[in-house]
Design a protein around this motif. Structure first.
Motif, PDB file in Angstrom:
ATOM      1  N   ALA A   6       0.464  -1.160  -0.179  1.00  9.19           N
ATOM      2  CA  ALA A   6       0.345  -0.135   0.037  1.00  9.19           C
ATOM      3  C   ALA A   6       1.051   1.508  -0.177  1.00  9.19           C
ATOM      4  O   ALA A   6       0.922   2.433  -1.075  1.00  9.19           O
ATOM      5  CB  ALA A   6      -1.296   0.177   0.851  1.00  9.19           C
ATOM      6  N   THR A   7       1.991   1.063   0.881  1.00  8.86           N
ATOM      7  CA  THR A   7       2.561   2.359   0.587  1.00  8.86           C
ATOM      8  C   THR A   7       3.651   2.492  -0.357  1.00  8.86           C
ATOM      9  O   THR A   7       3.524   3.966  -1.079  1.00  8.86           O
ATOM     10  CB  THR A   7       4.176   2.370   1.471  1.00  8.86           C
ATOM     11  OG1 THR A   7       3.345   1.856   3.350  1.00  8.86           O
ATOM     12  CG2 THR A   7       4.733   3.215   1.820  1.00  8.86           C
ATOM     13  N   VAL A   8       3.799   2.337  -1.181  1.00 10.04           N
ATOM     14  CA  VAL A   8       4.493   1.360  -2.435  1.00 10.04           C
ATOM     15  C   VAL A   8       3.872   2.016  -3.281  1.00 10.04           C
ATOM     16  O   VAL A   8       3.911   2.619  -4.659  1.00 10.04           O
ATOM     17  CB  VAL A   8       4.951   0.262  -3.154  1.00 10.04           C
ATOM     18  CG1 VAL A   8       5.659   0.078  -4.490  1.00 10.04           C
ATOM     19  CG2 VAL A   8       6.261   0.152  -2.078  1.00 10.04           C
ATOM     20  N   ILE A   9       2.257   1.711  -3.110  1.00  6.14           N
ATOM     21  CA  ILE A   9       0.732   2.119  -4.099  1.00  6.14           C
ATOM     22  C   ILE A   9       0.391   4.019  -4.030  1.00  6.14           C
ATOM     23  O   ILE A   9       0.669   4.909  -4.857  1.00  6.14           O
ATOM     24  CB  ILE A   9      -0.603   1.503  -4.409  1.00  6.14           C
ATOM     25  CG1 ILE A   9       0.532  -0.059  -5.008  1.00  6.14           C
ATOM     26  CG2 ILE A   9      -1.400   1.984  -4.939  1.00  6.14           C
ATOM     27  CD1 ILE A   9      -1.160  -1.345  -3.998  1.00  6.14           C
ATOM     28  N   GLY A  10       0.909   4.084  -2.979  1.00  5.52           N
ATOM     29  CA  GLY A  10       0.802   5.519  -2.656  1.00  5.52           C
ATOM     30  C   GLY A  10       2.306   5.636  -3.198  1.00  5.52           C
ATOM     31  O   GLY A  10       1.911   7.530  -3.104  1.00  5.52           O
ATOM     32  N   PHE A  66       0.903   6.854  -6.314  1.00  6.64           N
ATOM     33  CA  PHE A  66      -0.223   7.732  -6.560  1.00  6.64           C
ATOM     34  C   PHE A  66       0.501   8.808  -6.812  1.00  6.64           C
ATOM     35  O   PHE A  66       0.049   9.497  -7.598  1.00  6.64           O
ATOM     36  CB  PHE A  66      -1.111   7.566  -5.612  1.00  6.64           C
ATOM     37  CG  PHE A  66      -2.049   8.100  -5.514  1.00  6.64           C
ATOM     38  CD1 PHE A  66      -3.150   8.158  -6.480  1.00  6.64           C
ATOM     39  CD2 PHE A  66      -2.159   9.372  -5.126  1.00  6.64           C
ATOM     40  CE1 PHE A  66      -3.969   8.760  -6.583  1.00  6.64           C
ATOM     41  CE2 PHE A  66      -2.909   9.982  -4.345  1.00  6.64           C
ATOM     42  CZ  PHE A  66      -4.336   9.748  -6.067  1.00  6.64           C
ATOM     43  N   ILE A  67       1.578   9.349  -5.300  1.00  9.86           N
ATOM     44  CA  ILE A  67       1.757  10.450  -5.998  1.00  9.86           C
ATOM     45  C   ILE A  67       3.129  11.427  -6.941  1.00  9.86           C
ATOM     46  O   ILE A  67       2.341  11.963  -7.707  1.00  9.86           O
ATOM     47  CB  ILE A  67       3.053  10.948  -4.334  1.00  9.86           C
ATOM     48  CG1 ILE A  67       1.789  11.394  -3.111  1.00  9.86           C
ATOM     49  CG2 ILE A  67       3.833  12.081  -4.878  1.00  9.86           C
ATOM     50  CD1 ILE A  67       2.997  11.298  -1.952  1.00  9.86           C
ATOM     51  N   ALA A  68       3.511  10.022  -7.742  1.00  9.72           N
ATOM     52  CA  ALA A  68       4.880  10.600  -8.585  1.00  9.72           C
ATOM     53  C   ALA A  68       3.681  10.797  -9.809  1.00  9.72           C
ATOM     54  O   ALA A  68       3.855  11.368 -10.401  1.00  9.72           O
ATOM     55  CB  ALA A  68       5.947   9.208  -8.854  1.00  9.72           C
ATOM     56  N   VAL A  69       2.816   9.462 -10.445  1.00  7.06           N
ATOM     57  CA  VAL A  69       2.013   9.717 -11.406  1.00  7.06           C
ATOM     58  C   VAL A  69       0.945  10.868 -11.298  1.00  7.06           C
ATOM     59  O   VAL A  69       0.933  11.652 -12.698  1.00  7.06           O
ATOM     60  CB  VAL A  69       1.296   8.600 -11.459  1.00  7.06           C
ATOM     61  CG1 VAL A  69      -0.058   8.605 -12.563  1.00  7.06           C
ATOM     62  CG2 VAL A  69       2.029   6.778 -11.692  1.00  7.06           C
ATOM     63  N   MET A  77      -4.145  12.690  -0.046  1.00  6.48           N
ATOM     64  CA  MET A  77      -4.955  11.847  -0.927  1.00  6.48           C
ATOM     65  C   MET A  77      -4.485  10.434  -0.853  1.00  6.48           C
ATOM     66  O   MET A  77      -4.635   9.319  -0.911  1.00  6.48           O
ATOM     67  CB  MET A  77      -5.342  12.088  -2.398  1.00  6.48           C
ATOM     68  CG  MET A  77      -6.189  13.209  -2.223  1.00  6.48           C
ATOM     69  SD  MET A  77      -6.821  13.455  -3.676  1.00  6.48           S
ATOM     70  CE  MET A  77      -5.400  14.287  -4.902  1.00  6.48           C
ATOM     71  N   ALA A  78      -2.390  11.079  -0.767  1.00  6.87           N
ATOM     72  CA  ALA A  78      -2.333   9.479  -0.957  1.00  6.87           C
ATOM     73  C   ALA A  78      -1.662   8.609   0.947  1.00  6.87           C
ATOM     74  O   ALA A  78      -1.852   7.546   0.451  1.00  6.87           O
ATOM     75  CB  ALA A  78      -0.486   9.796  -1.372  1.00  6.87           C
ATOM     76  N   VAL A  79      -1.987   9.366   1.494  1.00  3.54           N
ATOM     77  CA  VAL A  79      -2.486   8.743   2.640  1.00  3.54           C
ATOM     78  C   VAL A  79      -3.180   8.084   3.133  1.00  3.54           C
ATOM     79  O   VAL A  79      -3.157   7.466   3.795  1.00  3.54           O
ATOM     80  CB  VAL A  79      -1.902   9.835   3.447  1.00  3.54           C
ATOM     81  CG1 VAL A  79      -2.026   9.551   5.522  1.00  3.54           C
ATOM     82  CG2 VAL A  79       0.033  10.569   3.559  1.00  3.54           C
TER      83      VAL A  79
END
Length: 166
Positions: free
Chosen positions: A79-83, A86-89, A112-114
């Motif tokens: 989930a942290t990696v996806i977060g 999400f931020i980068a993309v 939102m990522a958190v």
């Protein structure tokens, strides 16, 4: 994990991550503090704001409450990696479309990522994802590997866009 505890954790991670944006300058640009706080405005450095608080709170929770819960740490790591993705993309997509970076959007994107990270982690755990034997140990190794990469790339950032100050 109850909704109340998750809300408290979201608030803690949000506050700590926000403070990590400023702590490097507040410390007089201390090198050690720079390993966890953003040392510049690159996207990579801003990913630390999500990673470090989640790494610390997840490791604490694991050893304090979930040591016998298969898949807890792996659910949180994925989930942290996806977060972070999400931020980068979204940062690059929106700033690429608009042609500039908008501070308000970037701040909202972090929050939102958190929230996304905690909800995905809860979904993964509730549905039994990553419950294989040794998944928590593997996740701890992966978390530690990312921590090492954040430290190394703070001192020696590669010549890639994500490490460059916009």
């Amino acid at each position: 994990m109850s909704k109340r505890i998750m809300l408290i954790e979201i608030i803690i991670v949000s506050i700590v991550g926000t403070l990590l944006h400023f702590v490097y300058d507040w410390s007089g640009q201390n090198t050690v503090i720079g390993f966890i706080g953003a040392v510049n405005e690159s996207t990579w450095e801003h990913l630390k704001l999500l990673f470090w608080p989640l790494f610390v709170i997840s490791t604490y929770e694991y050893f304090a409450f979930y040591k016998n819960r298969a898949g807890f740490l792996m659910s949180r790591f994925v989930a942290t990696v996806i977060g972070m993705l999400f931020i980068a993309v979204l940062f690059y997509s929106v700033s690429g479309i608009i042609g500039k970076s908008i501070d308000f959007f970037n701040i909202a994107l972090y929050f939102m990522a958190v929230i996304l990270t905690f909800f995905l982690s809860k979904i993964f755990l509730k549905n039994g994802f990553f419950e294989s034997k040794g998944s928590n140990r593997t996740a701890l190794i992966l978390f530690l590997s990312f921590a090492v990469l954040f430290i190394i790339f703070t001192k020696r950032p590669p010549s890639l866009g994500i490490f460059q100050v916009p």
